[in-house]
Each structure stands twice: as structure tokens, then as C-alpha cells.
Design an enzyme around this catalytic site. Structure first.
Site, PDB file in Angstrom:
ATOM      1  N   GLY A  72      -0.957  18.508  -1.202  1.00  0.00           N
ATOM      2  CA  GLY A  72       0.243  19.560  -1.831  1.00  0.00           C
ATOM      3  C   GLY A  72       0.639  20.511  -0.714  1.00  0.00           C
ATOM      4  CG  LEU A  78      -1.912  19.216  -6.358  1.00  0.00           C
ATOM      5  CD1 LEU A  78      -1.823  18.314  -7.226  1.00  0.00           C
ATOM      6  CD2 LEU A  78      -1.104  20.443  -6.551  1.00  0.00           C
ATOM      7  CG  ASN A 117      -4.687  13.586   2.226  1.00  0.00           C
ATOM      8  OD1 ASN A 117      -3.802  14.274   1.578  1.00  0.00           O
ATOM      9  ND2 ASN A 117      -5.894  14.097   2.274  1.00  0.00           N
ATOM     10  CD  GLU A 118      -1.142  13.637  -2.132  1.00  0.00           C
ATOM     11  OE1 GLU A 118      -0.977  12.925  -1.212  1.00  0.00           O
ATOM     12  OE2 GLU A 118      -0.892  14.683  -2.563  1.00  0.00           O
TER      13      GLU A 118
END
Lengths: 294, 294, 294
Positions: free
Chosen positions: C145, C100, C169-170
Site C-alpha cells: 500500500g 495496509l 509485494n502482496e
């Protein structure tokens, strides 16, 4: 006091007996045989173990008659307090079962298709929810409906013959495995492996089947039945009641899904199989099988 | 601009701080101890990590008292903003926990059984939904309820001692693991491995437990606590808030299932354990444990 | 008669043709190109296969424009009866997609955030439910994303370059992967691996990604596209209709979950991203990216 529930169990299995240790009465050692046209049952009354042998050459196709006899035989054992475990195997060389009988799906009436499909459902419902220990002794090829039977058992032992394969390969024929085939497969090998398996209609060699978890164990072909019997005696050492409740806890949601949608699943099958395009494909396919046979 | 959300994260973890980087205040380095009869808690205030040591010889049985103290201790840490992670381990040599205390299940009133079972549920609910990082440092045998505690943590490190085993072995005793034990196990090792595991009441050696995924790591026995502390500091490098939401997203449906069926689960347990046949079996089992002790 | 449904399939795939064997007309061999600012599509009309190349340097960030073009391009192919499969890859060296675009999440209006999030949802819905065979040719880094896009395809081939990693890995950034990222990951690598992966925001090296099942195959970097084309032709040998129904059967519950909660998922995102603390963190993070770039 050393009274943790789990610790004692490490070495004290024998301590629990009496009301929890199962149904089989002591000392009975005779063998009972009963047979239908397609199924031979040998019940060792001492061990409380039956061997169900599918004997419908050339490929143990699951015809309406076969399925009906299968369900009746299994129910008979289910209701026999002297039988605690079933080994499912084939009496036909090189084949466990080739799955659904295409002849039942070609050129028949909608009523016939519905009756046939109900019998397929019934076979699976009875096998997947069986209170007995069920072990598949896979001594030959095991595609499609044959694979469904195998993955519906509690444990699978396959002959390590590189010529034998196992899998839900319906997609390769333009047919779709119904949702409860899919559910049973997901319960066995997980979501991702099932997705790939169903999309591609994959057949796995025995060794690949072991790696991906469709079968639990490979043994030399001549030892499949002995290995199944040895595994069975390990499973029968577990108190029946607790094992049955545990099994039911794992499988009930999957069984309930078909029970809830049973009629619509039959309608789906009938409307699919009565399509002209599908009838044409199945007939061409039957022709090709006849030619290979000849 | 090089502004993808993920890419930067590859090497720029330090860039996120302030509001997202957790609760622990800087510079505090003291150690706080608090203890009940069965549980010793050592809280390193600098690291924000507590070690909970189960100390109820001979086998850390989960008695009503033990469970109550466990839940209170855990809640105390949960509400302590200076504590972000808990390492669960045993102060008793060779045993993590032997699971539920059979004495609580024998010769008592229905009210007592209900109170006991509610305490078992409460322990699991608090542990499985903890906002803290929870790591099991499994330094001994870990059957039944002990295994449940371990698989309810975020990470499991086990001593690679061939004498230690871990598993939900209730079935071997004629007891059935309740559905939320089953759910927690399915979440850890998947459906198929759980089905086989529960039906047979399997106890896995440390190395088999690693293979099947019940534990995440094996280390030499004397290094279990150090390894847990090292892993903990990795987990605490992650921003608390995002980690907590992620954990909750994974576990909430499983927690909600028990919360929805909590009372009927208690009733099930009470009606099971008050059966004459079960009482007889449990008493015989307790006798056999006493004799082994003597 | 040798008429089991499964057995014939072992060697008789060619027997089924006509109505079941797919859409592609015979003998067409031209190549069509169409391109937007961020996406280049090359459609081999003979093979019925399109290659979608993401070409938004430096890191193929998923901006609102990018996502809109992606969804439109994919829909165009979906509606093209001459296209049966899509290979998704990157035209930018060393990066598949960084996920993103943070710029869309910083300093904009609530309306903008909502529009952006709807576009993220739309991209995933279109990709995950595509009737075409979708293969990710992962020729570079693939975090966040980017990883979502990859795991939404039917098959993943990754360059075996130790510098490339893949994962959701957010969490490392203080951001939480939404429930449908989580669902897609669970469907790919199972519950336990996803739980650990999301809590820690793990990025896996190509070889670890293969072990854990995030990708299906590793090949040398220069062979990624060829390998994808070879795999594609295997998948296209399967009758489209049966493959599509099988795929839909596996994925529909996951798709329906987002469709049911789509608006509340947008509201969640907007209320999260408009928090002062989150805006501050994202801005600091963007600054740090600019400095690394400089």
C-alpha cells in the site's frame, strides 16, 4: 517437410510475389510534381514514393488553408495506385511545423472555429489511417501540432541538431491537447511518459526524444531526407496488403474513438476557445510573438 | 505494532504457509514420462515441474495433430495437482518452432481450415490462461507461431546464439497475424514496438529481443534448460493461489476478446486462406521451401 | 506572421498569465500547520505547497484511522485555493509506509472489513484524482500500500539507499493486489513489467525501481525533500487549469473503473478476508511480525 510458416520467412522473402507484393507497376521512372500554396508534392513514380514538403514560411503554421491543402494532397496520393509511401518534411529551414495557427483561434466566429477544428481532425484522420507507408523527416523544430503530425506517421527520423525540439507542449500555453493527440502519444511512448509529457507540456531535445521513443532515429541534418528514403525502401519491401491490415489493426480503435466523438470534440473546442479568458490569453500571446518577430 | 502488510513481506516469506503455499505434496520424488507423436512430457513429481519437449522434426511445425496433442498434454498437466509449472522447449536442434504448418493451409477444404484454426486458438487459450507457471526455454529459431507460444508464457529465456531469431514475421509472407497474436505482443512489448514489429514482420536477434523485451533473459545455449529450472523454482516459491489470481487479472481481458470473437476469427481465417491469390502464394512458398530443402 | 501555437511556447511561457496561471495569490508567505494523530501537514502559503508527513510509528501502517485522517487532510488541501501542490513523505525514519494495517484485517467483523476497505479505496480515489500536483518523497521502505500511494502521485523521488525497496509485494503474502492497484501500476510501468511484478510480488531496490520506472529520480537520502520542492516549483510553473485537465484526461478511465465497481470490490475483499484459511495465514503472519519485533 520443412514447412513451418515462420521459418522460411527468415530468408525467403522473395518467394512471395505476384498478388501480394504491392501496387507499383514496373519500369515507370518519371517524377510528377504538384503543388498548392502551402504544400509541394514530388512523386517519384518509379519508386512509388512521394515527398510532401510543407512550405508555409515562417513556421509552417497549420492554418485552415494549410490543413485543407494537406488533406487534399494526401488523399490524392492515397488514391494514386502508383504511390505506396509518403515522406513528410519541411521546405522551411529550421522548422518542421509550429502547429496550429493561432490566428485561426482568435477573434473569429464560432462557425469558423468549428470549421477549423474539423480540418485539424481531418488532417489527423487521413494521416493516421493512411494505407501508405508514412515517414516523418523532421528537419527542424516540431512542437504541438507539428509533433502530432510526426507521431501520426509510421516512422520518425529527426535531425540531430541540439537546437531542435519536439513535443506536445500545449499545456505550457494554457491549452489542452485533445484526447486524440493524447491517444496518439500514448500509442507512441506509453501511458506514463505521456502523462508526464502532457502535464508539463514537455519539449524534448532530439536526443531525449530518441531515448523516450518520440522519434525512432537521429541522423545529421543534411542526411534526413536520404535516411527517410532508405528506410522507405525497407518498408516498401513488405507486401502492401498484409502491412496495411496490420497497421489498421493497431490504429483502428484510436481512429474510431475520434470518429465516434467527432462532433462533441468540435463543440468542446469551440466552447473552450470562445471563452473570454482564453481569447485574452491567446491575443496576449500573439502580441508577444509579433514583438519577438519585430 | 510493526504490522504493515508490506513490510513484513520484505524478509518473511516463509511465514505464510499452509493453505496458501501451493498444491505439491511433500516428499514425492519420482519422474513420470508421457509422450505423444509430437510432444514429450517429463514430469518431476518432487518439484511439481513438467518439461514439455516439442519433437516434430525438422522444424516443429504446428500441424493440426501437433496442436491437438499440445492442448491435450497441457490440459493433462493443468488437471494434475502434482504439477505447478511447465517449461516449454524443443527437442529438435536449432529450432524452437517454425510456427503454423503451411501444409494445413494449402489445398484443403474450408472445413479443414476451420478445424485447424480452432486448434490454433485452443493452443493459445490453454497456454495463455494456464494456472501453472509457464516458462519458455527458447533453444532455437522462434518465428511466427513459435514466437506466439513463447510470448504466451510467463517468462522467456533464450539461447544467446546470434543465429537464432524471434518475432511475428507473418507480414513478410503476405499473411496477417490475427488480433490475438497482436494483443499478446502488445502485452509483452507495448503498442509502438508491436506496431513497427507487425508492419515490418520483424525478426529480432536474441540480443535485440532482450533489448525490446520479447525475451527476459539470455543464457549460453547449453544452459537454457538449467536456467529455466532455476527461474521456475523462484516462481514456485510464490503462493499459487495469489499468483494465479494476479495472472488471471492481467490476462483475462485479452483472453475474453478471443473468446467473444472466436467464431468470426475462424471465419476470417477461412475466407482469407481460401482466396485464390493466397493459395497461389502459399503454394509458391511451399515449392520454394522444398527446393531449399533439396 | 510567426504564429504557430507550439513554436512560441519554446521560449515564451511567461507570455501566458492572468486567468490561466493558477490560484496562488501573490505575496502571502506564512506557514500554516495542522495535524491529526497520524498526519502532519505543513502548508507554505507563499509557495502554495503543502508537505504531508505520515507520522504513525513504527511503520506508518495504513489503519482505518490513518486512512480517514489522510483523506480528510488531503481534501482540506484540495479545497484550499492557496494550496496547489502536495509533497507526500514520512516522518518515521527508514519507512515511507508499510502498507495496509493487518490488524484491520484480522479477527474483526464483516462490517469492519467493509468500512476499512472503503477507506482504502477513498484514500486512492482522492490521491489519484487530485487536482493538485502530487509528489512522493520516498524516504524509506515502500512496499504494498505504500507503493500504491507513491505510484498514485504525479512524480516520485526516492532516497538512493540500497536498503530501501518499493513494489506491490502482496502476492508473496498470499494476498492479491486489487484491480485498481494493478491498473495504477500498469499506468506507471506498463503491462509486462506489472504482470511479472504482481505475479512474483517483486520488491525493487531503489536503482532497479528507477530502471523499471516505478520511481522517476533518485537522490541522496538527505536531499529527498529539497529535490521534491525543486521539482514542485517546476510543475507549478505550468498553468493549473490546463495541467489539471491533462491529468484528468489520463486518469479518468482508471478512476471510473473503481467508481463503477466499488461495491463489488468491497464485497470481494470482505469475502476473501473472512475465509478461515486467510484469517489463519494473517494471524500466523502477525505472530511472526511480533516475534521479529521482540
Amino acid at each position: 517437410a520443412r514447412r513451418g510458416l515462420g521459418l522460411g520467412a527468415v530468408g525467403a522473402r522473395g518467394a512471395v510475389s505476384g498478388p501480394l507484393s504491392g501496387w507499383a507497376g514496373p519500369g515507370r521512372a518519371s517524377r510528377r510534381l504538384f503543388s498548392t500554396r502551402n504544400i509541394l508534392v514530388e512523386l517519384e513514380e518509379g519508386a512509388g514514393v512521394a515527398v510532401m514538403k510543407m512550405k508555409s514560411p515562417p513556421v509552417n503554421s497549420l492554418s485552415l488553408d494549410f490543413l485543407t491543402e494537406f488533406s487534399i494532397s494526401l488523399e490524392k496520393l492515397e488514391n494514386d495506385r502508383g504511390c505506396r509511401g509518403v515522406i513528410l518534411t519541411s521546405a522551411v529551414p529550421k522548422i518542421f511545423s509550429a502547429g496550429l495557427d493561432i490566428k485561426e483561434m482568435c477573434g473569429k466566429s464560432a462557425e469558423h472555429y468549428a470549421e477549423f477544428w474539423r480540418a485539424v481532425q481531418e488532417m489527423w484522420l487521413k494521416l493516421y489511417k493512411s494505407n501508405m507507408v508514412t515517414i516523418a523527416a523532421i528537419n527542424g523544430n516540431c512542437p504541438a501540432g507539428g509533433c502530432l503530425m510526426a507521431v501520426s506517421c509510421d516512422y520518425r527520423i529527426m535531425a540531430e541538431n541540439p537546437k531542435y525540439s519536439i513535443g506536445l507542449n500545449e499545456t505550457q500555453l494554457g491549452i489542452v491537447a485533445p484526447f486524440w493527440f493524447k491517444d496518439t502519444m500514448v500509442n507512441t511512448i506509453g501511458h506514463r511518459a505521456t502523462e508526464r509529457s502532457l502535464q508539463l507540456g514537455l519539449l524534448y531535445s532530439a536526443s531525449d526524444a530518441l531515448k523516450i521513443g518520440i522519434v525512432d532515429e537521429l541522423v545529421p541534418e543534411e542526411k534526413v531526407l536520404n535516411a527517410a528514403a532508405a528506410t522507405m525502401s525497407q518498408w516498401l519491401a513488405i507486401p502492401d496488403y498484409a502491412r496495411q491490415i496490420s497497421k489498421s489493426m493497431m490504429r483502428k480503435p484510436t481512429l474510431d474513438r475520434l470518429l465516434t466523438h467527432r462532433e462533441s470534440d468540435i463543440q468542446n473546442f469551440v466552447s473552450f476557445v470562445t471563452k473570454d479568458s482564453i481569447q485574452k490569453s491567446l491575443q496576449m500571446y500573439m502580441e508577444s510573438l509579433k514583438q519577438r518577430k519585430g
